[in-house]
Structure formats: C-alpha cells, structure tokens
Design a protein around this motif. Structure first.
Motif, mmCIF file in Angstrom:
data_model
loop_
_atom_site.group_PDB
_atom_site.id
_atom_site.type_symbol
_atom_site.label_atom_id
_atom_site.label_comp_id
_atom_site.label_asym_id
_atom_site.label_seq_id
_atom_site.Cartn_x
_atom_site.Cartn_y
_atom_site.Cartn_z
ATOM 1 N N PHE A 52 -87.179 29.120 -49.960
ATOM 2 C CA PHE A 52 -87.597 28.234 -48.885
ATOM 3 C C PHE A 52 -87.280 28.744 -47.481
ATOM 4 C CE2 PHE A 52 -86.831 25.397 -52.566
ATOM 5 C CZ PHE A 52 -88.139 24.962 -52.736
ATOM 6 N N ASN A 53 -86.492 29.795 -47.375
ATOM 7 C CA ASN A 53 -86.125 30.295 -46.045
ATOM 8 C C ASN A 53 -85.908 31.807 -46.113
ATOM 9 O OD1 ASN A 53 -85.519 30.144 -43.349
ATOM 10 N ND2 ASN A 53 -83.383 29.586 -43.652
ATOM 11 N N THR A 54 -86.889 32.495 -46.677
ATOM 12 C CA THR A 54 -86.722 33.911 -47.004
ATOM 13 C C THR A 54 -86.426 34.768 -45.795
ATOM 14 O OG1 THR A 54 -88.386 33.529 -48.702
ATOM 15 C CG2 THR A 54 -87.737 35.804 -48.302
ATOM 16 N N PHE A 335 -107.706 45.990 -33.947
ATOM 17 C CA PHE A 335 -107.418 44.569 -34.115
ATOM 18 C C PHE A 335 -107.043 44.270 -35.562
ATOM 19 C CE2 PHE A 335 -108.672 40.323 -35.328
ATOM 20 C CZ PHE A 335 -108.142 39.529 -34.339
ATOM 21 N N VAL A 336 -107.802 44.814 -36.499
ATOM 22 C CA VAL A 336 -107.535 44.582 -37.922
ATOM 23 C C VAL A 336 -106.173 45.146 -38.306
ATOM 24 C CG1 VAL A 336 -108.256 45.194 -40.271
ATOM 25 C CG2 VAL A 336 -109.953 44.426 -38.611
ATOM 26 N N ARG A 337 -105.851 46.320 -37.792
ATOM 27 C CA ARG A 337 -104.542 46.921 -38.101
ATOM 28 C C ARG A 337 -103.403 46.022 -37.618
ATOM 29 N NH1 ARG A 337 -102.149 52.170 -39.070
ATOM 30 N NH2 ARG A 337 -100.037 52.240 -38.233
ATOM 31 N N GLU A 338 -103.540 45.489 -36.420
ATOM 32 C CA GLU A 338 -102.491 44.623 -35.887
ATOM 33 C C GLU A 338 -102.399 43.321 -36.687
ATOM 34 O OE1 GLU A 338 -99.509 44.020 -32.696
ATOM 35 O OE2 GLU A 338 -100.294 45.583 -34.029
ATOM 36 N N SER A 339 -103.538 42.815 -37.141
ATOM 37 C CA SER A 339 -103.535 41.624 -37.998
ATOM 38 C C SER A 339 -102.837 41.919 -39.318
ATOM 39 C CB SER A 339 -104.969 41.162 -38.249
ATOM 40 O OG SER A 339 -104.993 40.035 -39.107
ATOM 41 N N LEU A 340 -103.089 43.086 -39.886
ATOM 42 C CA LEU A 340 -102.428 43.486 -41.125
ATOM 43 C C LEU A 340 -100.927 43.644 -40.926
ATOM 44 C CD1 LEU A 340 -105.020 46.163 -42.329
ATOM 45 C CD2 LEU A 340 -104.525 44.014 -43.488
ATOM 46 N N ARG A 341 -100.543 44.188 -39.783
ATOM 47 C CA ARG A 341 -99.118 44.410 -39.516
ATOM 48 C C ARG A 341 -98.361 43.102 -39.348
ATOM 49 N NH1 ARG A 341 -95.359 44.722 -35.354
ATOM 50 N NH2 ARG A 341 -96.862 43.977 -33.823
ATOM 51 N N THR A 342 -98.994 42.124 -38.725
ATOM 52 C CA THR A 342 -98.300 40.888 -38.350
ATOM 53 C C THR A 342 -98.633 39.704 -39.246
ATOM 54 O OG1 THR A 342 -100.061 40.318 -36.774
ATOM 55 C CG2 THR A 342 -98.186 41.580 -35.926
ATOM 56 N N TYR A 343 -99.039 39.984 -40.486
ATOM 57 C CA TYR A 343 -99.417 38.840 -41.332
ATOM 58 C C TYR A 343 -98.208 38.087 -41.886
ATOM 59 C CZ TYR A 343 -98.741 41.048 -45.991
ATOM 60 O OH TYR A 343 -98.230 41.623 -47.136
ATOM 61 N N ASP A 344 -97.007 38.557 -41.555
ATOM 62 C CA ASP A 344 -95.775 37.787 -41.730
ATOM 63 C C ASP A 344 -95.237 37.696 -43.149
ATOM 64 O OD1 ASP A 344 -95.247 37.348 -39.113
ATOM 65 O OD2 ASP A 344 -95.793 35.228 -39.077
ATOM 66 N N ALA A 345 -95.610 38.591 -44.037
ATOM 67 C CA ALA A 345 -94.942 38.631 -45.336
ATOM 68 C C ALA A 345 -93.545 39.215 -45.140
ATOM 69 C CB ALA A 345 -95.729 39.473 -46.325
ATOM 70 N N VAL A 372 -86.152 46.903 -57.138
ATOM 71 C CA VAL A 372 -86.057 47.082 -55.693
ATOM 72 C C VAL A 372 -87.280 46.469 -55.032
ATOM 73 C CG1 VAL A 372 -85.969 48.774 -53.824
ATOM 74 C CG2 VAL A 372 -84.707 49.187 -55.943
ATOM 75 N N ARG A 373 -87.066 45.717 -53.965
ATOM 76 C CA ARG A 373 -88.158 45.146 -53.174
ATOM 77 C C ARG A 373 -88.093 45.684 -51.749
ATOM 78 N NH1 ARG A 373 -90.098 40.469 -55.906
ATOM 79 N NH2 ARG A 373 -91.750 40.399 -54.349
ATOM 80 N N ILE A 374 -89.265 45.851 -51.158
ATOM 81 C CA ILE A 374 -89.341 46.398 -49.803
ATOM 82 C C ILE A 374 -89.308 45.262 -48.785
ATOM 83 C CG2 ILE A 374 -90.654 47.849 -48.218
ATOM 84 C CD1 ILE A 374 -89.623 49.282 -50.731
ATOM 85 N N TYR A 375 -88.386 45.345 -47.857
ATOM 86 C CA TYR A 375 -88.233 44.350 -46.790
ATOM 87 C C TYR A 375 -89.294 44.641 -45.726
ATOM 88 C CZ TYR A 375 -85.510 41.401 -43.514
ATOM 89 O OH TYR A 375 -85.087 40.425 -42.639
ATOM 90 N N LEU A 376 -90.493 44.132 -45.954
ATOM 91 C CA LEU A 376 -91.654 44.483 -45.138
ATOM 92 C C LEU A 376 -91.494 44.063 -43.680
ATOM 93 C CD1 LEU A 376 -94.454 45.779 -45.569
ATOM 94 C CD2 LEU A 376 -95.382 43.484 -45.824
ATOM 95 N N MET A 377 -90.944 42.898 -43.449
ATOM 96 C CA MET A 377 -90.808 42.403 -42.087
ATOM 97 C C MET A 377 -89.852 43.270 -41.272
ATOM 98 S SD MET A 377 -90.194 38.433 -40.974
ATOM 99 C CE MET A 377 -91.811 37.914 -41.532
ATOM 100 N N ASP A 378 -88.857 43.847 -41.922
ATOM 101 C CA ASP A 378 -87.932 44.740 -41.232
ATOM 102 C C ASP A 378 -88.646 45.997 -40.749
ATOM 103 O OD1 ASP A 378 -85.248 45.492 -40.415
ATOM 104 O OD2 ASP A 378 -85.332 46.985 -42.014
ATOM 105 N N ILE A 379 -89.685 46.411 -41.492
ATOM 106 C CA ILE A 379 -90.456 47.598 -41.130
ATOM 107 C C ILE A 379 -91.484 47.275 -40.059
ATOM 108 C CG2 ILE A 379 -92.087 49.328 -42.016
ATOM 109 C CD1 ILE A 379 -90.695 48.947 -44.765
ATOM 110 N N SER A 458 -94.924 30.809 -48.290
ATOM 111 C CA SER A 458 -94.658 30.545 -49.697
ATOM 112 C C SER A 458 -93.590 31.522 -50.156
ATOM 113 C CB SER A 458 -95.941 30.723 -50.529
ATOM 114 O OG SER A 458 -95.679 30.535 -51.909
ATOM 115 N N GLY A 459 -92.327 31.091 -50.068
ATOM 116 C CA GLY A 459 -91.230 31.994 -50.375
ATOM 117 C C GLY A 459 -91.274 33.183 -49.439
ATOM 118 N N PRO A 460 -91.209 34.407 -49.973
ATOM 119 C CA PRO A 460 -91.239 35.594 -49.115
ATOM 120 C C PRO A 460 -92.644 36.017 -48.721
ATOM 121 C CG PRO A 460 -90.954 36.241 -51.387
ATOM 122 C CD PRO A 460 -90.929 34.738 -51.384
ATOM 123 N N PHE A 461 -93.652 35.265 -49.157
ATOM 124 C CA PHE A 461 -95.034 35.649 -48.899
ATOM 125 C C PHE A 461 -95.693 34.718 -47.887
ATOM 126 C CE2 PHE A 461 -94.160 36.653 -53.466
ATOM 127 C CZ PHE A 461 -93.867 37.992 -53.237
#
Length: 480
Positions: A52-54, A335-345, A372-379, A458-461
């Motif tokens: 609930f607060n990933t 624009f699409v690249r920036e949308s992909l980068r910032t989709y907030d997963a 192992v899971r990748i911390y996408l937001m950190d990247i 939805s969780g980490p997604f």
C-alpha cells in the motif's frame, strides 16, 4: 535457590518468548549480504507497507536493500547470466518457453519491422474508427486501448486473413485482460514464502477453472483451417509457394513447431505459445499507450507543437507512413520516452532469480536462489542523470540528449538493459508512435479535468487513470 513446580511453566514461557523475539530479530543473511531491513510487524514484516505504500517504503530502505537493487547495481543484474528471468517465470504461470519467445520476437518481428509498418498503421486506423469513431461533438471515451493494440498484433502473429475477424481481436484483448488480472493479485501471502503466493493464485487452474480457455477455443477455431491450407499449399506448390509474413508462418518453418498434420495437440501447443506472445506484446504496449495519451491530453502547452510535427510528416508521406517518416517524429518520440520514464512504477514487473552466489562490484553478495527486483524509480528519478528535478516531465529531454524512446541505457530501464533488453521494444514504440500520430491528427484530446490526471497505484506498479479522455474531431479531418 529453590524453585517450586509452579514456577517452571513461567520459565518455559519466558524462554519461548525470548526465542521468538530473537528469531524475529535475527538477521537472515549471510556474510557480505546487504543488511536486512528490521521488521516493522512481527512475522508479516513489511507486507502491508510494500503493497500500500511501496514508494515510500523502498525510499526508506534506500541504503539497506536486500533483494531490491537500485541505480548502482541494476545493470549488473541484466549483464550477467547469473541472474535469470526465465527461472523465475517457470515458478509462475508461464510455460518454459521464454527463450523461444525471445528468439521468435527478435527474428520474426524485430528483424522484419519495416515490412510490418504499412500493415500496422492500417490496422490501427481500423481500430480508431471502430472504437473512437466520429466525435463531431466532444465525446468521453473510456478505453484501455487493449483492443486497439491487439488488432495490429493479431495481424503480425496470425496473419492478415485471421486478424480481420473481430472475434480473434477480442480474444487477444480479453485474454490479456484476464491474464493480467490474475498477475495483479497482491502478494499478500509472500510473507510466508514467495512460492505460497504463486501456488494460491494458480490454484483455480489446477481445479479446472480457467478464464482464458474460451479465448484459446476461439483462436483454434479460426487458426486450424488456415494452417491446414498453408500446409497443403506448400505441398502442392513447392518452390512456387509464397510464404505470408507473420509469426504462424515463422513457426511452421521452425524445427520446434514443424508439422505435417494439424492435430489437436499441435493446435494446443502453438496456441499456448501464441498467447504468451499476445500477453508480452499487448499488455505493456496498451498500458504505455494510455499513459502517453493521458500525458499528452493533460498538457495543453504541448498540443500545437507536437501536432505541427504530425501535420508536416503526414503531408510528406501523404498519409502512408514509412519507417523513415516514423524516425522523423523526433518530438513525439522524445515525448513518448519521457512518458515511459515517468510512468511511476516503483519496481520492474519481472523478477530475477540468482542462479548462483554473486558478488556485486560494491562488495555485496546475493546468495544462490535469491529473488532480485529492480528498483525502477531509483533509476528513472536519479538526479545525477536527470538533473535537480528528476520527477518533472520534460517532453524534449530525449531530443536534447539524442536518446530515442527505444534506446536502453543505464538510466532508462523500461525495456530492461543489455542483452536482456526487450527485443520487441522497437515494435512497441513504433506502434505507440503510429497510434498517437493518427489520433493527434484526427482529434483534439484532453482530460475531463483539463490537466494531468493522477495515476492509479497498485502496490509497486502504476496504472493509467480511469476517468477517460475527451476526443473531438479536428476541423477538416480527412480520415472521417
């Protein structure tokens, strides 16, 4: 010292309580492993915070990650064979065919992408006309874009003849939706063991309940006569046989799927494989198409600039896009690249399993068998790579850096990295760009609130907003 018989139970309970407390607090790690984050709640640990607060939970664990790897070490997971995506997927609901999927996408789709361009835009326009249609007055459209993306995917996978059938397109879209809903179940039982969650969510399948079975039946119905005809034509025409360009033809020529008779077992085998391709090619593309459209619709300051680029390219190609024209959509691509980068997963969807003990360059060791899971937001929100405001949406960031949307690098992990980067990313990006190109040419698009809609967590997604988009015909729109 004298102890009465009555005091023995008290000592036993003190001993048990002490043991449990020690067991909870005891680090479950080996030498040189990243330190464990202390449990917030005994036994269930961080499960509630994770679901609930990933984002805030992982941000708080930034310097004490265990199986979550961030910006400094993520590229190592993708660059070494020690970490396997396939091994983890085999513990879930996917068959053991990931390598075949990668090979098929790389050789049957990515390598022939220019040949699919014309068919892709034709199928997208059919979907746009069917699902959005005439908007002479502003129309609120709530669309997950699964069917829109499913139509060109069907064209590529099962050929132009079968993809004309709306039942097949619907089966592809609905299969993706049904399958994704199963995967979206929060891992609330993973605090016991990750495999417990996998066993529970797949339990209905083992007892005969399969919501995806009806889609398999639909595909088999239309696929069988086409495959039989192709086998017959190959036999009668010999060298004069002209093979269609699609994945079922690719599979018929692959030793793994080569056959002389289309039996029920063969149909089941090839349809199961096709539906794996359906999920990996439709789910993510449709979701990111939605994100990009919401990002565009909520930013009126960008409308004219991006529209002018699409008008110019449309005039150059006279409405028939070629790969060269798609490459000229530099503003839309950025624009699409920036949308992909910032989709907030917060995390990547697919986990990796460590096949043998591995020591990262920073000295931390991951033991064999660790997930192992990748911390996408950190990247994606790294201030070193993206400046002092990494969470801000800068539409032309990719244009300034000459980074197209399909290019992977150490600070952009939407499609993975290195030799494990998604081989279908070029097809997916082209599909999104062609779809947006046609939609922007034909419609004014805006959000109901007139600004950026908040994404659903939805969780980490992350999921696209559910409020819908408002479409209105552009004046003198030639496609309607």
């Amino acid at each position: 010292m004298y102890f009465s018989f009555e005091t023995i139970p008290a000592f036993v309970w003190v001993f048990v309580a002490t043991f449990i407390f020690y067991w909870i607090k005891k680090p479950r790690i080996s030498k040189n492993e990243p330190p464990m984050v202390p449990y917030k709640i005994p036994i269930i640990g961080h499960t509630l915070d994770y679901i609930f607060n990933t984002e805030n939970f992982l941000a708080g664990c930034r310097k004490q990650v265990n199986t979550i790897v961030g910006n400094e070490t993520a590229h190592e997971v993708y660059s070494t064979d020690v970490f396997s995506q396939a091994d983890e997927l085999r513990n879930g609901v996917y068959p053991e065919t990931l390598e075949q999927v990668v090979k098929t996408v790389r050789e049957g789709i990515a390598a022939k992408l220019p040949l699919y361009t014309g068919r892709m835009q034709k199928q997208l326009m059919i979907s746009i006309n069917k699902e959005i249609g005439d908007c002479s007055k502003p129309k609120l459209v709530k669309n997950d874009f699964l069917s829109m993306i499913a139509r060109p995917v069907a064209d590529v996978l099962v050929g132009q003849e079968i993809s004309k059938n709306d039942d097949v397109v619907k089966a592809f879209a609905d299969f993706t939706k049904d399958f994704s809903s199963i995967l979206a179940i929060p891992p609330i039982l993973s605090f016991i063991h990750p495999k417990v969650h996998t066993q529970v969510i797949t339990l209905p399948f083992r007892f005969g309940w399969n919501p995806t079975l009806k889609h398999m039946i639909t595909l088999k119905k239309y696929l069988k006569p086409v495959l039989e005809k192709r086998l017959k034509d190959k036999e009668t025409l010999g060298d004069k046989y002209e093979p269609p360009l699609d994945i079922i033809e690719y599979l018929l020529n692959d030793p793994e799927y080569e056959t002389k008779v289309i039996s029920d077992d063969y149909l089941n085998k090839i349809c199961e494989f096709l539906f794996i391709l359906v999920v990996v090619s439709i789910h993510g593309t449709a979701r990111h198409m939605s994100f990009a459209l919401y990002d565009f619709a909520g930013r009126p300051e960008l409308w004219d600039d991006i529209y002018e680029e699409q008008i110019r390219i449309d005039k150059e190609c006279n409405g028939e896009l070629s790969p060269q024209h798609i490459n000229k959509m530099v503003k839309l691509d950025s624009f699409v690249r920036e949308s992909l980068r910032t989709y907030d997963a917060v995390l990547t969807i697919i986990p990796h399993r460590c096949l043998e003990s591995y020591t990262f360059k920073n000295g931390m060791t991951i033991p064999k068998g660790r997930t192992v899971r990748i911390y996408l937001m950190d990247i994606h929100y790294d201030s070193t790579a993206y400046g002092p405001e990494p969470r801000s949406f800068f539409p032309y960031r990719g244009l300034e850096n000459n980074f197209p949307a399909s290019k992977t690098d150490k600070n952009y992990f939407v499609f993975g990295s290195g030799k494990r980067a998604c081989p279908g990313r070029f097809f997916a990006v082209n599909e999104i760009k062609i779809g947006m190109h046609k939609l922007i040419l034909n419609y004014h698009i805006k959000t109901p609130i007139g600004k950026i809609e908040k994404k659903i967590r939805s969780g980490p997604f992350s999921l696209p907003p559910a409020n819908g988009l408002i479409f209105e015909n552009r004046i003198n729109c030639k496609n309607f």
